[in-house]
Design a protein around this motif. Sequence first.
Motif, mmCIF file in Angstrom:
data_model
loop_
_atom_site.group_PDB
_atom_site.id
_atom_site.type_symbol
_atom_site.label_atom_id
_atom_site.label_comp_id
_atom_site.label_asym_id
_atom_site.label_seq_id
_atom_site.Cartn_x
_atom_site.Cartn_y
_atom_site.Cartn_z
ATOM 1 N N GLY A 20 0.804 -1.208 0.000
ATOM 2 C CA GLY A 20 0.000 0.000 0.000
ATOM 3 C C GLY A 20 0.838 1.259 0.000
ATOM 4 N N GLY A 21 2.159 1.085 -0.196
ATOM 5 C CA GLY A 21 3.038 2.242 -0.267
ATOM 6 C C GLY A 21 3.356 2.866 1.076
ATOM 7 N N ARG A 22 3.165 2.095 2.141
ATOM 8 C CA ARG A 22 3.469 2.618 3.478
ATOM 9 C C ARG A 22 4.790 2.038 3.976
ATOM 10 N NH1 ARG A 22 -2.076 1.488 3.423
ATOM 11 N NH2 ARG A 22 -3.418 3.312 3.807
ATOM 12 N N THR A 23 5.162 2.438 5.185
ATOM 13 C CA THR A 23 6.336 1.858 5.839
ATOM 14 C C THR A 23 6.012 1.598 7.296
ATOM 15 O OG1 THR A 23 7.323 3.981 6.507
ATOM 16 C CG2 THR A 23 7.955 3.111 4.336
ATOM 17 N N GLY A 24 6.771 0.692 7.896
ATOM 18 C CA GLY A 24 6.631 0.421 9.313
ATOM 19 C C GLY A 24 7.976 0.553 10.006
ATOM 20 N N ALA A 25 7.938 0.801 11.310
ATOM 21 C CA ALA A 25 9.180 0.920 12.074
ATOM 22 C C ALA A 25 9.896 -0.421 12.114
ATOM 23 C CB ALA A 25 8.883 1.408 13.483
ATOM 24 N N THR A 26 11.216 -0.376 12.006
ATOM 25 C CA THR A 26 12.006 -1.602 12.081
ATOM 26 C C THR A 26 13.357 -1.294 12.697
ATOM 27 O OG1 THR A 26 12.609 -3.608 10.848
ATOM 28 C CG2 THR A 26 13.137 -1.507 9.802
ATOM 29 N N GLY A 27 14.191 -2.307 12.775
ATOM 30 C CA GLY A 27 15.522 -2.156 13.339
ATOM 31 C C GLY A 27 16.139 -3.523 13.554
ATOM 32 N N GLN A 28 17.124 -3.554 14.390
ATOM 33 C CA GLN A 28 17.858 -4.774 14.709
ATOM 34 C C GLN A 28 17.395 -5.265 16.080
ATOM 35 O OE1 GLN A 28 21.963 -4.640 13.098
ATOM 36 N NE2 GLN A 28 22.539 -5.052 15.199
ATOM 37 N N TYR A 29 17.319 -6.585 16.265
ATOM 38 C CA TYR A 29 16.886 -7.121 17.549
ATOM 39 C C TYR A 29 18.033 -7.130 18.551
ATOM 40 C CZ TYR A 29 12.003 -8.479 17.110
ATOM 41 O OH TYR A 29 10.626 -8.461 17.038
ATOM 42 N N LEU A 30 17.730 -6.668 19.770
ATOM 43 C CA LEU A 30 18.750 -6.547 20.808
ATOM 44 C C LEU A 30 19.387 -7.888 21.140
ATOM 45 C CD1 LEU A 30 20.216 -4.827 22.960
ATOM 46 C CD2 LEU A 30 18.293 -5.318 24.500
ATOM 47 N N ASN A 31 18.563 -8.897 21.455
ATOM 48 C CA ASN A 31 19.135 -10.188 21.871
ATOM 49 C C ASN A 31 19.901 -10.852 20.736
ATOM 50 O OD1 ASN A 31 16.428 -10.759 20.667
ATOM 51 N ND2 ASN A 31 16.994 -12.892 21.101
ATOM 52 N N ILE A 59 17.960 -0.220 17.524
ATOM 53 C CA ILE A 59 17.368 -1.414 18.128
ATOM 54 C C ILE A 59 15.844 -1.333 18.010
ATOM 55 C CG2 ILE A 59 16.994 -2.681 20.278
ATOM 56 C CD1 ILE A 59 19.770 -3.094 19.051
ATOM 57 N N ASP A 60 15.263 -2.356 17.400
ATOM 58 C CA ASP A 60 13.810 -2.419 17.243
ATOM 59 C C ASP A 60 13.152 -2.440 18.619
ATOM 60 O OD1 ASP A 60 11.128 -3.226 16.718
ATOM 61 O OD2 ASP A 60 11.772 -4.230 14.878
ATOM 62 N N GLU A 61 12.193 -1.553 18.825
ATOM 63 C CA GLU A 61 11.527 -1.470 20.134
ATOM 64 C C GLU A 61 10.859 -2.784 20.520
ATOM 65 O OE1 GLU A 61 8.875 1.837 20.330
ATOM 66 O OE2 GLU A 61 10.447 3.321 19.952
#
Length: 265
Positions: A20-31, A59-61
């Motif tokens: 749908g042309g959107r984005t979501g928050a992402t990142g790297q996993y802490l553990n 770091i992904d929340e």
Amino acid sequence: MSKGRVLVVGSNATRIETRGGRTGATGQYLNETVVPAMAVIAAGYEVVLATPNGTKPHIDEASDKADHFGGDEAAYRQAKAFYAEDPSMNNLKTLATVIAEGLDEYAGVFVPGGQAPVVDLMQDADLGEILRHFHEKAKPTALLCHGPIAVASAMPHAREFRAALVAGDPAKAAEWAKGWQYEGYRMTVFSNSEEKIVEDYILHAKLYFNVVDALQTAGGKVVTTAVDFEPHVIVDRELITGQNPRSDHPLAARLVEALDRATAA
């Protein structure tokens, strides 16, 4: 005295494309970042963290909680302190600098997950060069959760491969994947059913492609567990892959074993 250097490759992505042309928050996993890094250091190796642009991974929340440490608050606090304060997590290099300084000095490489590698690492030309070196030298190459998608960067046309997946054209993606170094390797990665849980409860959106399908399209022999979030690690030649966040400790153990064998040879 250090037994050798291990390269940890982080992502710089903070957003991931959704349908749908959107984005979501992402990142790297802490553990996924900290558990293997700490295990490698405890085993006597030096860790060097590098990213495409040389800045520290976000770091992904969703991973920033004790749940990903078996509910152990002390382990969670130790991990947060390690990531925030340890020199190995703060004296970063760019991937280009790592290449320029020489890859021969590294005994192994590790790529943690979180969805971020799907955005940048799987199509990063510098990482492709790094992975081709480790493949050619048969050096331990470990990747965890979504991290295994980063092996796509080693193919000759990684950017085109990813673009075809986003466009929903797996046949075209398979064409772009020809010549991939890891074709025929047994591997694992975050499963489609695990991904659906993330889409439904964290992203609240659908991704353009699943990492299982992407690696299968490229020619990987992908095996995932029948039960979601069950620890699962596969070793095929130099490649060590872990399926999900709970595979952090098992993957770390297999990586250390492989490093010890390689450095003792």
